[in-house]
Design a protein around this motif. Structure first.
Motif, PDB file in Angstrom:
ATOM      1  N   ARG A   1      39.250  29.598  45.606  1.00  0.00           N
ATOM      2  CA  ARG A   1      38.836  30.987  46.283  1.00  0.00           C
ATOM      3  C   ARG A   1      39.801  31.556  47.212  1.00  0.00           C
ATOM      4  O   ARG A   1      39.896  32.863  47.158  1.00  0.00           O
ATOM      5  CB  ARG A   1      37.599  30.427  47.306  1.00  0.00           C
ATOM      6  N   ARG A   2      40.679  30.937  47.523  1.00  0.00           N
ATOM      7  CA  ARG A   2      41.823  31.613  48.567  1.00  0.00           C
ATOM      8  C   ARG A   2      42.606  32.533  47.400  1.00  0.00           C
ATOM      9  O   ARG A   2      43.120  33.586  47.623  1.00  0.00           O
ATOM     10  CB  ARG A   2      42.349  30.868  49.555  1.00  0.00           C
ATOM     11  N   ASP A   3      43.318  31.597  46.671  1.00  0.00           N
ATOM     12  CA  ASP A   3      44.337  32.236  45.817  1.00  0.00           C
ATOM     13  C   ASP A   3      44.131  32.496  44.593  1.00  0.00           C
ATOM     14  O   ASP A   3      45.043  33.275  43.658  1.00  0.00           O
ATOM     15  CB  ASP A   3      45.701  31.078  45.682  1.00  0.00           C
ATOM     16  N   ASN A   4      43.171  32.222  43.966  1.00  0.00           N
ATOM     17  CA  ASN A   4      42.731  32.380  42.481  1.00  0.00           C
ATOM     18  C   ASN A   4      41.701  33.073  42.030  1.00  0.00           C
ATOM     19  O   ASN A   4      40.797  32.800  41.313  1.00  0.00           O
ATOM     20  CB  ASN A   4      42.914  30.622  41.773  1.00  0.00           C
ATOM     21  N   ASP A   5      41.382  34.077  42.885  1.00  0.00           N
ATOM     22  CA  ASP A   5      40.194  35.045  42.744  1.00  0.00           C
ATOM     23  C   ASP A   5      40.465  36.098  42.145  1.00  0.00           C
ATOM     24  O   ASP A   5      41.241  37.090  42.785  1.00  0.00           O
ATOM     25  CB  ASP A   5      39.633  35.327  44.093  1.00  0.00           C
ATOM     26  N   CYS A   6      40.287  36.505  40.863  1.00  0.00           N
ATOM     27  CA  CYS A   6      40.659  37.247  40.126  1.00  0.00           C
ATOM     28  C   CYS A   6      40.123  38.815  40.580  1.00  0.00           C
ATOM     29  O   CYS A   6      40.953  39.760  40.571  1.00  0.00           O
ATOM     30  CB  CYS A   6      40.147  37.124  38.455  1.00  0.00           C
ATOM     31  N   ILE A   7      39.248  38.939  41.313  1.00  0.00           N
ATOM     32  CA  ILE A   7      38.650  40.096  41.911  1.00  0.00           C
ATOM     33  C   ILE A   7      39.671  40.476  43.212  1.00  0.00           C
ATOM     34  O   ILE A   7      39.856  41.674  43.159  1.00  0.00           O
ATOM     35  CB  ILE A   7      37.232  40.116  42.243  1.00  0.00           C
ATOM     36  N   LYS A   8      39.927  39.360  43.944  1.00  0.00           N
ATOM     37  CA  LYS A   8      40.962  39.795  45.049  1.00  0.00           C
ATOM     38  C   LYS A   8      42.189  40.248  44.564  1.00  0.00           C
ATOM     39  O   LYS A   8      42.861  41.069  44.872  1.00  0.00           O
ATOM     40  CB  LYS A   8      41.147  38.452  45.981  1.00  0.00           C
ATOM     41  N   ILE A   9      42.470  39.554  43.468  1.00  0.00           N
ATOM     42  CA  ILE A   9      43.998  40.059  42.681  1.00  0.00           C
ATOM     43  C   ILE A   9      43.877  41.221  42.367  1.00  0.00           C
ATOM     44  O   ILE A   9      44.770  42.136  42.508  1.00  0.00           O
ATOM     45  CB  ILE A   9      44.349  38.832  41.855  1.00  0.00           C
ATOM     46  N   PHE A  10      42.686  41.595  41.658  1.00  0.00           N
ATOM     47  CA  PHE A  10      42.697  43.158  41.183  1.00  0.00           C
ATOM     48  C   PHE A  10      42.661  44.055  42.278  1.00  0.00           C
ATOM     49  O   PHE A  10      43.391  45.205  42.232  1.00  0.00           O
ATOM     50  CB  PHE A  10      41.353  43.198  40.318  1.00  0.00           C
ATOM     51  N   SER A  11      41.845  43.845  43.482  1.00  0.00           N
ATOM     52  CA  SER A  11      41.760  44.558  44.304  1.00  0.00           C
ATOM     53  C   SER A  11      42.932  45.059  45.247  1.00  0.00           C
ATOM     54  O   SER A  11      43.516  45.993  45.351  1.00  0.00           O
ATOM     55  CB  SER A  11      40.778  44.102  45.180  1.00  0.00           C
ATOM     56  N   LYS A  12      43.664  43.847  45.469  1.00  0.00           N
ATOM     57  CA  LYS A  12      44.928  44.033  46.107  1.00  0.00           C
ATOM     58  C   LYS A  12      45.902  44.995  45.094  1.00  0.00           C
ATOM     59  O   LYS A  12      46.838  45.761  45.777  1.00  0.00           O
ATOM     60  CB  LYS A  12      45.594  42.453  46.120  1.00  0.00           C
ATOM     61  N   LYS A  13      45.898  44.771  44.104  1.00  0.00           N
ATOM     62  CA  LYS A  13      46.850  45.465  42.979  1.00  0.00           C
ATOM     63  C   LYS A  13      46.514  46.930  43.265  1.00  0.00           C
ATOM     64  O   LYS A  13      47.292  47.710  43.301  1.00  0.00           O
ATOM     65  CB  LYS A  13      46.751  44.580  41.848  1.00  0.00           C
TER      66      LYS A  13
END
Lengths: 335, 322
Positions: free
Chosen positions: B261-273
């Motif tokens: 949930r903390r490091d491998n959330d594809c939506i968080k990764i997308f949003s951050k980028k």
């Protein structure tokens, strides 16, 4: 009227339908044969030559030789049927349904229901059934009762060339999956077959002999044996109705019940093993719906509850013979 | 294949829709509003989205038992989906299919499929239709790491190569087939490598990275549309939940769930980028989230108040005529 064999009738029907409708494709192992080889094209035309000549006229885009992977290509045909093609796929021997049954009963047969009626699967699976040529246990089974038990499938099994054409036309033009079972002993059986198109509706049995004394019900190759028995009985002044079911899903219950209401005597002949066969199914229908018409116990002649044996002496015992059927008929008449 | 702002917003909208839909399905399931059992797609949104964004309505997708995400990415109606999962007559399949059989052929969705390895044969069939009819459409099958071991999948890959079919085998390796690790069950550990062995281009991509998935599938779809035959892609992904909703997940290692949930959330990764690279603003993402939350609220309300199928529906839709 022209005389044609079942092989010719099926071949011609496929050709005519493929000319009429460019969405029809034929798929299977060696339906043409010779793909990728140095020999001639159309090297097989089906193992019994039923699809011979199709590839010459329609090309390999519509006559598709597959690797020997029944689950893969039956599933592929099902997917194609939902998306614009009308595949006629050949499962060489019905015994091979074992390796692809998931594609048939879990996928193809259930699509329409699972999808709330919003899909159509115009797929025909042609396959060969029956004992009689020493093909042994894994190439000789009659599996129509198994297939008829699956909701979503229709199952046709012609006993003559006229019916083969009319039933196959109906199968190809139907929007539901149809299993079309060809008995390997019948391919060379000939009769009058019109050149023009005609459809035989599913669920409509044929009376191949008519008489009031006893009702013989059968399908596929066993119709021939029943006809022979009826002819033998006729010599003694006994007249039999012989009912060829032609399709075992749907079943023409009406024809059977009407006949039994007159004759009061019923013998069912099925080349499938007895347990959960069409013989037991028809027996159950009549016991429920025409019990009071019966003047003798319902009789059945079927294959035994065994795999099909290889050796000719045992194979002959396995298949219901004219003698066994006649004996059962006479016992029913005397009961 | 440069992504415009509207494409990025669409990608985010699809991923947010899947995440919120699944989270709400979880809630409704716990409250007893959903019969049967349900497989949650949360965590794998970048794969369904990156893949389906290349497909038109007339392209076909075959899916898995974990199919909600694929349906949403392929454009299935959210309200119809929710009602279907609830078993109501207004569902996409009139309540007769349920979570594991959601389908909408008119939307190019050949169905979620409760048989593991079920999609590839059907999808290559759709590709055969496209090729034979000359439509230029393609098909794409989703298969998990578990399904990748099925014979039907191998047969389909071979057939697709033999017949040069316009199809993409999209493998989602989320690390688990039911309760068993992929590193145990996938013999070679290399799903893409096995696909390549059948004679087609095959790639492995990071399924947490929407952009990586998008690029790989774009290339494969282009190849299929232009007559170049099949391709395979293995996307490594993360399944946030269990095999099914309610799975106690005893096979997870310590801290695995939290780490995911903390490091491998594809939506968080997308949003951050997209925010850090100034492709989209946080406010844009927030307003998408709000809009979707509202849509899902409505879908649930309408689903719960929709009628159950009538008794006659039991017997209809088996045949077109009988």
């Amino acid at each position: 009227m022209p005389i044609k064999s079942i092989r010719q009738a099926i071949n011609e029907t496929l050709k005519n339908e493929m000319r009429r409708d460019s969405t029809i494709v034929v798929i299977g192992e060696d339906v043409a044969g010779g793909a990728g080889s140095d020999g001639i094209d159309d090297a097989a035309g089906g193992v019994f030559g039923v699809t011979k000549g199709l590839v010459g006229e329609f090309g390999r885009e519509r006559v598709i030789d597959t690797p020997i992977t029944e689950a893969g290509f039956i599933g592929m045909a099902a997917g194609a049927a939902c998306t614009g093609l009308r595949p006629v796929v050949e499962l060489m021997f019905v015994d091979f349904i074992g390796v692809c049954f998931d594609q048939v009963f879990n996928q193809t047969a259930k699509f329409r229901y699972m999808f709330g009626g919003k899909s159509e699967t115009p797929l025909v699976i042609r396959s060969m059934v029956g004992a009689g040529i020493g093909a042994a246990a894994q190439h000789s089974h009659m599996l129509h009762p198994l297939l008829a038990s699956v909701p979503g499938l229709k199952v046709a099994l012609p006993s003559n060339a006229y019916d083969a054409k009319g039933l196959l036309l109906t199968a190809i033009r139907d929007n539901d999956p149809v299993i079309f079972l060809e008995h390997k002993l019948l391919y060379d059986m000939k009769c009058e077959v019109p050149d023009e198109d005609y459809l035989i509706p599913f669920g409509q049995a044929a009376f191949t002999r008519e008489g009031d004394d006893i009702t013989l019900v059968s399908m596929s190759n066993m119709v021939l044996n029943c006809n022979q028995v009826a002819d033998n009985l006729a010599k003694d002044g006994i007249n039999a109705d012989v009912i060829d079911l032609r399709t075992v899903s749907p079943i023409d219950e009406g024809a059977v019940l009407e006949s039994v209401e007159v004759s009061g005597r019923l013998l069912i002949v099925d080349e499938a093993s007895e347990r959960c066969s069409m013989a037991s199914e028809i027996s159950s229908i009549v016991a429920e719906k025409a019990f009071k018409s019966l003047r003798a116990p319902i009789a059945k002649v079927t294959a035994p509850h065994t795999p099909v044996p290889f050796t000719p002496t045992l194979e002959k015992l396995y298949v219901p013979s004219v003698e066994r059927i006649e004996q059962a008929a006479r016992m029913t008449l005397e009961a | 294949m440069a992504l415009q702002e509207k494409d990025l917003l669409r990608a985010y909208r699809l991923m947010s829709t899947i995440r919120q839909f699944e989270s709400r399905v979880d809630t409704e399931f716990q409250q007893g509003n959903i019969p049967g059992f349900v497989h949650d797609y949360s965590g794998q949104e970048a794969v369904a989205t990156g893949a389906c964004m290349h497909l038109t309505k007339d392209d076909y997708v075959g899916s898995t038992h974990r199919g909600h995400g694929h349906c949403i990415a392929k454009g299935c109606d959210i309200k119809g989906m929710m009602a279907e999962i609830m078993g109501r007559s207004t569902g996409l399949c009139r309540g007769k299919g349920g979570s594991m059989h959601i389908a909408d052929i008119n939307q190019g969705m050949l169905g979620a499929n409760a048989i593991v390895g079920g999609a590839p044969p059907l999808a290559i069939g759709a590709a055969l239709s496209a090729k034979t009819l000359g439509t230029k459409n393609v098909s794409l099958s989703f298969t998990g790491d578990g399904g990748s071991n099925q014979g039907t999948v191998f047969e389909s890959m071979n057939l697709a190569v033999v017949l040069q079919l316009p199809t993409i085998f999209m493998f989602e390796n989320n690390g688990y087939g039911e309760h068993t690790a992929a590193k145990y069950a996938v013999g070679s550990g290399d799903i893409a490598g096995r696909a390549a062995g059948f004679g087609m281009p095959a790639k492995r991509v990071d399924g947490l990275d929407f952009f990586a998935v998008y690029d790989a599938v774009g290339e494969a779809v282009e190849r299929a549309r232009s007559g170049g035959g099949p391709s395979a892609i293995e996307a490594s992904a993360v399944r946030f939940g269990g095999h099914f909703i309610g799975d106690p997940q005893l096979y997870r290692g310590e801290g695995e769930h939290e780490r995911n949930r903390r490091d491998n959330d594809c939506i968080k990764i997308f949003s951050k980028k997209v925010i850090s690279e100034k492709m989209l603003k946080k406010s844009q993402l927030n307003s998408v989230d709000k809009e979707i939350a509202q849509l899902i609220d409505t879908a649930v309300e309408e689903g719960l108040s929709a009628p159950w199928p009538s008794a006659e529906e039991l017997l209809t839709d088996v045949y077109s005529n009988y």
